[in-house]
Enzyme design. Structure first.
Site, PDB file in Angstrom:
ATOM      1  N   GLU A   1      24.137 -33.978 -61.883  1.00 30.29           N
ATOM      2  CA  GLU A   1      25.558 -34.448 -61.922  1.00 30.29           C
ATOM      3  C   GLU A   1      25.679 -35.860 -62.469  1.00 30.29           C
ATOM      4  O   GLU A   1      26.401 -36.330 -63.359  1.00 30.29           O
ATOM      5  CB  GLU A   1      26.296 -34.209 -60.806  1.00 30.29           C
ATOM      6  N   GLU A   2      24.838 -36.677 -61.997  1.00 30.12           N
ATOM      7  CA  GLU A   2      24.792 -37.863 -62.114  1.00 30.12           C
ATOM      8  C   GLU A   2      24.621 -38.508 -63.474  1.00 30.12           C
ATOM      9  O   GLU A   2      24.445 -39.593 -63.820  1.00 30.12           O
ATOM     10  CB  GLU A   2      24.185 -38.921 -60.802  1.00 30.12           C
TER      11      GLU A   2
ATOM     12  N   ASP B   1      28.592 -40.117 -52.043  1.00 26.75           N
ATOM     13  CA  ASP B   1      28.686 -39.402 -53.231  1.00 26.75           C
ATOM     14  C   ASP B   1      27.214 -38.696 -53.447  1.00 26.75           C
ATOM     15  O   ASP B   1      26.241 -39.036 -54.006  1.00 26.75           O
ATOM     16  CB  ASP B   1      28.921 -40.490 -54.387  1.00 26.75           C
TER      17      ASP B   1
ATOM     18  N   HIS C   1      27.735 -45.521 -55.579  1.00 26.33           N
ATOM     19  CA  HIS C   1      26.886 -46.216 -56.849  1.00 26.33           C
ATOM     20  C   HIS C   1      26.749 -47.523 -56.384  1.00 26.33           C
ATOM     21  O   HIS C   1      26.517 -48.380 -57.237  1.00 26.33           O
ATOM     22  CB  HIS C   1      27.723 -45.844 -58.206  1.00 26.33           C
TER      23      HIS C   1
ATOM     24  N   HIS D   1      26.476 -31.765 -55.642  1.00 28.79           N
ATOM     25  CA  HIS D   1      25.558 -32.261 -56.681  1.00 28.79           C
ATOM     26  C   HIS D   1      24.690 -32.980 -55.345  1.00 28.79           C
ATOM     27  O   HIS D   1      25.168 -33.585 -54.653  1.00 28.79           O
ATOM     28  CB  HIS D   1      25.845 -32.941 -57.627  1.00 28.79           C
TER      29      HIS D   1
ATOM     30  N   GLU E   1      33.652 -34.087 -54.753  1.00 25.89           N
ATOM     31  CA  GLU E   1      33.391 -35.605 -55.165  1.00 25.89           C
ATOM     32  C   GLU E   1      34.414 -36.510 -54.474  1.00 25.89           C
ATOM     33  O   GLU E   1      35.366 -36.131 -53.761  1.00 25.89           O
ATOM     34  CB  GLU E   1      33.876 -35.630 -56.748  1.00 25.89           C
TER      35      GLU E   1
ATOM     36  N   ASP F   1      21.814 -34.599 -56.453  1.00 20.49           N
ATOM     37  CA  ASP F   1      21.024 -35.762 -56.852  1.00 20.49           C
ATOM     38  C   ASP F   1      22.242 -37.085 -56.610  1.00 20.49           C
ATOM     39  O   ASP F   1      23.240 -37.066 -56.359  1.00 20.49           O
ATOM     40  CB  ASP F   1      21.020 -35.760 -58.482  1.00 20.49           C
TER      41      ASP F   1
HETATM   42 ZN   LIG Z   1      29.398 -37.603 -57.136  1.00 17.71          ZN
END
Ligand SMILES: [Zn+2]
Length: 380
Positions: free
Chosen positions: A137-138, A102, A353, A69, A166, A71
């Site tokens: 995805e997020e 990520d 994150h 992903h 991931e 995003d």
């Molecule tokens: Zn991810």
């Protein structure tokens, strides 16, 4: 090789592609893939960008797919960042930036791994390499891989092996991979009792007392999952209990409870529902229920993909990786509908994150080499 991974990653981090925005990340990647000879299909669904790229032929071998992903999650408070989150900065062997781990770092690593593999073995490749990317995805994941998989199934597409990039590593690169995820089932309970004066409790029905006994039993339930690893077992979490705000000397007549079940592949949703209903009956609780399944469990117990990933990691690490199903769910749950073998392998997840997300330069290089080895094992 390493510099090309960093070049690509730098370009991707510069783009503040906060979910579900892609803002041009996939264009940069598709340009690279086109140069390698891939053909590209774009599936834009509302504000989500999705991309499917392929090279080779599914007629003379298996299809190996890399899933990712583009995003990222928002940066949060900028004061907590040492460097600007969207200005990739290398400091003491680490590359800082939102999405570095990520998972723009993994994407850069597998794109360069594919490039190297094709450079060495293009003519000997049996089968096909595909790359599937989404920008959703997020976020709520509604218009991303879920929808693309529906389209791919309609077109009778197939994916034999899927590697999800991931960030699965915990203490060092390749120490942990995921061979599946537990399912996620939400339950909302709306209880109705008999309110009244706190001092005249005999004529009321205190739902807080009643439900606390129910919850106590619920979290101790034995789901009878035999022969299962600790990190795969079903877990229940009560995340909210809310009663109407009354005055201090009143017993409320309503209560709301929110519960989540992370459930293993060993049990079914209907079994969970039955157990909960039995327990509610046992505690004589009247309520309305609202069930919502957000992810089904999936697992790749064995097979060529798992063997190839473990062997490729062993080529660079001393020990075999832990094979785990911990953590939240992933886009792998949608690929599972194509009956593919699915393994997740990526960078370290210790800063994802968070402010100051970073990736070690040496890890990018190593991950790319592991991916390259996996392709060799599966497509030669
Ligand atoms: Zn991810």
């Amino acid at each position: 090789m390493c510099s090309s991974i960093i070049n690509l990653l730098n370009k991707l981090i510069c783009i503040p592609s906060i979910s579900p925005n892609d803002l041009g990340c996939q264009k940069i990647i598709s340009k690279k893939l086109l140069n390698m000879g891939f053909s590209i299909k774009n599936f834009d669904i509302k504000n989500t960008k999705n991309m499917w790229a392929e090279i080779g032929s599914k007629k003379n071998g298996k299809t190996l797919n890399f899933l990712g992903h583009t995003d990222v999650v928002p940066s949060g408070n900028l004061y907590n960042w040492k460097f600007d989150p969207f200005t990739p900065t290398i400091y003491k062997g680490k590359l800082f930036g939102r999405g570095s781990s990520d998972m723009k770092g993994s994407i850069s690593s597998f794109i360069i791994a594919i490039k190297k593999f094709l450079y060495n073995f293009r003519n000997r490749m049996k089968g096909r390499i595909t790359v599937l990317l989404t920008s959703d995805e997020e976020g709520n994941a509604k218009n991303g891989i879920k929808k693309v998989v529906e389209k791919l199934i309609k077109k009778k597409e197939k994916i034999d092996y899927c590697i999800v990039g991931e960030p699965t590593s915990e203490k060092f690169l390749g120490d942990t991979i995921k061979n599946g995820r537990r399912g996620s089932l939400h339950l909302q309970l709306f209880l109705k009792g008999k309110g009244g004066h706190i001092a005249y409790y005999n004529s009321s029905e205190n739902l807080i007392h009643k439900s606390s006994l129910f919850i106590n039993d619920l979290i101790k339930l034995d789901w009878k999952e035999k022969f299962i690893n600790k990190n795969e077992i079903t877990n229940v979490q009560v995340s909210k209990i809310f009663s109407e705000d009354t005055v201090e000397n009143m017993i409320s007549e309503n209560l709301f409870i929110r519960i989540n079940f992370r459930f293993s592949y060993k049990i079914s949703v209907s079994y969970i529902k039955r157990c909960v209903k039995n327990l509610l009956n046992y505690h004589k609780i009247n309520c309305n229920m609202n069930w919502n399944i957000s992810a089904k469990p999936f697992i790749t117990k064995n097979g060529k993909l798992l063997d190839s990933v473990v062997d490729s990691i062993l080529y660079f690490n001393k020990n075999k990786p832990n094979i785990s199903m911990s953590g939240g769910t992933s886009d792998g749950r949608f690929i599972n509908k194509m009956k593919s073998q699915i393994i997740e392998l990526g960078l370290l997840n210790n800063t994802i994150h968070k402010p100051n997300e970073f990736v070690k330069i040496s890890d990018l290089k190593k991950l790319s080499k592991i991916y390259e080895k996996i392709i060799e094992k599966l497509l030669l």
